[in-house]
Structure formats: structure tokens, C-alpha cells
Write a protein that holds these residues in place. Structure first.
Motif, PDB file in Angstrom:
ATOM      1  N   TRP A 192       0.883  -1.220   0.020  1.00 32.62           N
ATOM      2  CA  TRP A 192      -0.083   0.158   0.001  1.00 32.62           C
ATOM      3  C   TRP A 192       0.868   1.377   0.156  1.00 32.62           C
ATOM      4  CZ3 TRP A 192      -4.954   0.866  -0.671  1.00 32.62           C
ATOM      5  CH2 TRP A 192      -6.041  -0.475  -0.737  1.00 32.62           C
TER       6      TRP A 192
ATOM      7  N   LEU B  59      -3.049  -4.790 -18.003  1.00 28.94           N
ATOM      8  CA  LEU B  59      -3.226  -4.069 -16.989  1.00 28.94           C
ATOM      9  C   LEU B  59      -1.647  -3.470 -16.518  1.00 28.94           C
ATOM     10  CD1 LEU B  59      -4.845  -2.590 -14.696  1.00 28.94           C
ATOM     11  CD2 LEU B  59      -4.706  -4.845 -13.487  1.00 28.94           C
TER      12      LEU B  59
ATOM     13  N   TYR C 298      -0.885  -1.460  -7.490  1.00 24.32           N
ATOM     14  CA  TYR C 298      -1.053  -2.228  -6.334  1.00 24.32           C
ATOM     15  C   TYR C 298      -2.058  -3.350  -6.662  1.00 24.32           C
ATOM     16  CZ  TYR C 298      -3.161  -4.056  -2.150  1.00 24.32           C
ATOM     17  OH  TYR C 298      -3.723  -4.715  -0.980  1.00 24.32           O
ATOM     18  N   VAL C 299      -2.776  -3.231  -7.479  1.00 21.04           N
ATOM     19  CA  VAL C 299      -3.956  -4.537  -8.091  1.00 21.04           C
ATOM     20  C   VAL C 299      -2.851  -5.483  -8.797  1.00 21.04           C
ATOM     21  CG1 VAL C 299      -5.559  -5.141  -9.587  1.00 21.04           C
ATOM     22  CG2 VAL C 299      -5.691  -3.033  -8.289  1.00 21.04           C
TER      23      VAL C 299
ATOM     24  N   ARG D 212      -0.379  -7.281  -6.254  1.00 22.99           N
ATOM     25  CA  ARG D 212      -1.299  -8.074  -5.402  1.00 22.99           C
ATOM     26  C   ARG D 212      -1.520  -9.376  -6.357  1.00 22.99           C
ATOM     27  NH1 ARG D 212      -6.622  -6.969  -1.663  1.00 22.99           N
ATOM     28  NH2 ARG D 212      -7.118  -9.204  -1.362  1.00 22.99           N
ATOM     29  N   ARG D 213      -1.766  -9.307  -7.702  1.00 27.93           N
ATOM     30  CA  ARG D 213      -2.054 -10.268  -8.515  1.00 27.93           C
ATOM     31  C   ARG D 213      -0.667 -11.245  -8.421  1.00 27.93           C
ATOM     32  NH1 ARG D 213      -5.731  -8.895 -13.716  1.00 27.93           N
ATOM     33  NH2 ARG D 213      -7.590  -8.640 -12.510  1.00 27.93           N
TER      34      ARG D 213
ATOM     35  N   VAL E  13      -2.883   2.904  -7.798  1.00 22.71           N
ATOM     36  CA  VAL E  13      -3.878   1.772  -7.270  1.00 22.71           C
ATOM     37  C   VAL E  13      -4.013   0.642  -8.439  1.00 22.71           C
ATOM     38  CG1 VAL E  13      -6.452   1.495  -7.300  1.00 22.71           C
ATOM     39  CG2 VAL E  13      -5.369   3.364  -6.094  1.00 22.71           C
ATOM     40  N   ALA E  14      -3.567   0.913  -9.524  1.00 21.77           N
ATOM     41  CA  ALA E  14      -3.547  -0.181 -10.499  1.00 21.77           C
ATOM     42  C   ALA E  14      -2.328  -0.850 -10.399  1.00 21.77           C
ATOM     43  CB  ALA E  14      -3.529   0.507 -12.208  1.00 21.77           C
TER      44      ALA E  14
END
Length: 196
Positions: A44, A145, A102-103, A106-107, A99-100
Motif C-alpha cells: 500500500w 493492466l 497495487y492491483v 497483489r495479483r 492503485v492499478a
């Protein structure tokens, strides 16, 4: 609201926080965009810094406008004010990229965990095979992404950094341009002394 505190203008106080947080957010997002290990590790952190930058930027602008009403108008102050108004879109883009990324991170962490569990000797099941097939089908979307987030992150980080430098330079010129002499002071011992 953001005018003075204890008789001093609030703007320099908020601006100092902004000039630390915004470049830190730009560096964190830039690293997350180009360095997968940092992206997975940071979690984060880039998002938190970018959101703080989004919050601080309008506060800096608002306090600057309050200070502008209290000082003598000049072209330097007007230039500084106009440049400052252009920072918010950059930090918003930085936050979207954070944010993108971070996604994506996380993946990546999830895929790495799944891969490590698979290597630990678990036997594939029918659901495991279906999950692997689904992961392969969505791999193209994940790459898009990642690419989009990385490009947005790079552009936003560079744009934000350039804008912060321009704003800071124009602010320093407006505050100190007339106060600092362009000629260097005389060297020690070269000037007149009263002790003769």
C-alpha cells in the motif's frame, strides 16, 4: 480557513509537507512501475503516498491563494500560482497509477504464492487444472493492466516531478528573487573595517 496560524502564513508549512510527500509518491510509483520486486514488497505504500499527495495539493493551493491576497502582486507570484494549479491533475494520475500497480502487485503476489504451493508437492485436481486454465486466459488481461499501469505510472511520476520542480523554482523566485543580491559578498578581509 488556511490563512494564518499564530500570526504566520500557513502556506509555507503545508508546502514543505507537499514538497516531501509528492516527490516521495512519484518515486514510489515510479519504482512500482519498473521494479516488480519493489511492487510486490511495497504493498500500500505508493497508494498511501499518492493519496496523501492528492490531499496535500489542494491544501497547498488554497493556502497559497490566501497568502497571495496578503502580499504585493507580481508577475512571479502569478506565474507561481498558475503553475501550482496545474499540479492536481498530475497527482490524481499518480494516484490512479498507484492503485492499478497495487492491483498488479497483489495479483503477482497471489500468482507467486500459488506457484510456490504448486511446487511444494500438492497434487493437481480438476479444479486446480481449471484454475490454471483460467489464469492462462486472464494472463493477457493482466499483462495489459501491468503495461497500462506502468506507462501511466511512469508518465505521471515524471510529469509530477517536473511540475513540482517548476512550482518550487517559481515560488523561490517569487519569495527570494528581490531579497538575494546577484553579486557575491566581499571575501573576508577585503571590505572596510571599523577597527583601523
Amino acid at each position: 480557513m488556511l490563512d494564518t496560524v499564530f500570526g504566520l502564513p500557513v502556506h509555507p508549512l503545508i508546502v514543505h509537507a507537499t514538497t516531501v510527500v509528492v516527490p516521495a509518491a512519484a518515486v514510489a510509483v515510479l519504482l512500482a512501475a519498473v521494479w516488480p520486486r519493489f511492487r510486490r514488497w511495497s504493498g500500500w505504500l505508493p497508494v498511501a503516498l499518492a493519496v496523501a499527495a492528492v490531499v496535500l495539493t489542494p491544501l497547498s493551493t488554497e493556502s497559497g491563494e490566501a497568502l497571495e491576497r496578503r502580499v504585493e502582486q507580481s508577475d512571479l507570484i502569478e506565474t507561481h500560482s498558475q503553475l501550482a494549479e496545474g499540479l492536481l491533475p498530475w497527482v490524481i494520475a499518480l494516484a490512479v497509477a498507484a492503485v492499478a500497480l497495487y492491483v498488479v502487485g497483489r495479483r503477482e503476489r497471489g500468482a507467486r504464492t500459488s506457484r510456490n504451493e504448486g511446487e511444494a508437492g500438492t497434487t493437481p485436481t480438476a479444479t486446480g487444472t481449471a484454475t490454471t486454465a483460467a489464469t492462462t486466459r486472464t494472463g493477457g488481461a493482466a499483462r495489459w493492466l501491468l503495461t497500462g499501469a506502468a506507462v501511466l505510472g511512469l508518465v505521471a511520476a515524471v510529469g509530477t516531478s517536473v511540475q513540482v520542480v517548476r512550482i518550487g523554482h517559481s515560488g523561490a523566485q517569487a519569495a527570494w528573487g528581490d531579497a538575494v543580491s546577484q553579486t557575491p559578498p566581499p571575501a573576508s578581509g577585503d571590505g572596510d573595517s571599523d577597527g583601523n
